[in-house]
Write a protein that holds these residues in place. Structure first.
Motif: not given
Length: 238
Positions: A162-173
């Motif tokens: 149902k979403m207009k757009a989405f983003v996959y994010l990967v962050f360093p730890n």
């Protein structure tokens, strides 16, 4: 205006997390990762001598094989393999085992949204379980943009649709980084302010993307703590 979610969560609330290491006997390392009803198994084999064609023999090679829950792999699965490979190459220390190949097998058990971030988190845990040298851990999350302009985190499958757009994010730890202290900054910024992978689907204005980036980074702090706790070795009880 608050957005109503089908499962009653707040926009920033993640689904329950679960991570288990060493779930497969024959793999050199393995892990399962669950976010709500989404579950992925990751198995690591290697490093094995030799690299694949067109790979640099002076570095270690990461191979990713994505296995869907049912049916054959298609275009989406090949795209997931490419994104996952590039992400894992970014966190692995590829110079320690040159001219070797480490295979990472991803098996989808159930997809109820945010599948790729779930797979990235499972793969990171499996690499640790296999003893593969890493620069640092990583955590992945999915941020969605609703038609109303509202941002929600960790969507279910129905919410994704149902979403207009989405983003996959990967962050360093960077808390558990193996890099020298001088390399924990990029252009003067702390590593935790950086980003490893960003994949956007759908049309998203820059200001909304930056909003997703801010919300995603804040949420992954809790995920980082959960991942570190899950990866701590279990001490025998006398």
């Amino acid at each position: 205006m608050e957005i109503d979610r089908l499962d009653g969560r707040t926009p920033n609330q993640l689904r329950p997390l679960a991570c288990t290491r060493n779930v497969l006997n024959r793999a050199h390392g393995s892990a399962s990762w669950c976010q709500g009803d989404t579950k992925v198994l990751a198995a690591v084999y290697g490093p094995k001598a030799g690299t694949k064609r067109n790979e640099n023999p002076e570095k270690a090679c990461i191979e990713v094989i994505w296995k869907p829950k049912t049916g054959q792999s298609g275009k989406a699965e090949r795209e997931y393999e490419m994104i996952l490979k590039r992400t894992l190459q970014s966190i692995c220390i590829l110079t320690l085992n040159p001219n070797t190949t480490t295979s990472v097998i991803i098996q989808v058990v159930n997809d109820d949204g945010a599948l790729l971030p779930c797979a990235i988190n499972a793969a990171c845990a499996a690499l640790v379980d296999a003893g593969i040298p890493l620069k640092h851990l990583s955590v992945a999350i999915c941020c969605c943009l609703a038609e109303s302009g509202y941002v929600i985190l960790d969507p279910s499958k129905l919410e994704e649709q149902k979403m207009k757009a989405f983003v996959y994010l990967v962050f360093p730890n960077s808390v558990l980084s193996n890099l020298p202290e001088g390399q924990l900054k990029v252009q003067g910024e702390p590593m935790e302010h950086g980003i490893i992978t960003s994949v956007t689907q759908g049309a998203m204005p820059v200001e909304d993307y930056l909003h997703c980036l801010e919300r995603g980074r804040a949420a992954t702090a809790k995920m980082s703590a959960f991942l570190r706790k899950s990866l701590q070795p279990k001490l025998p009880i006398d």
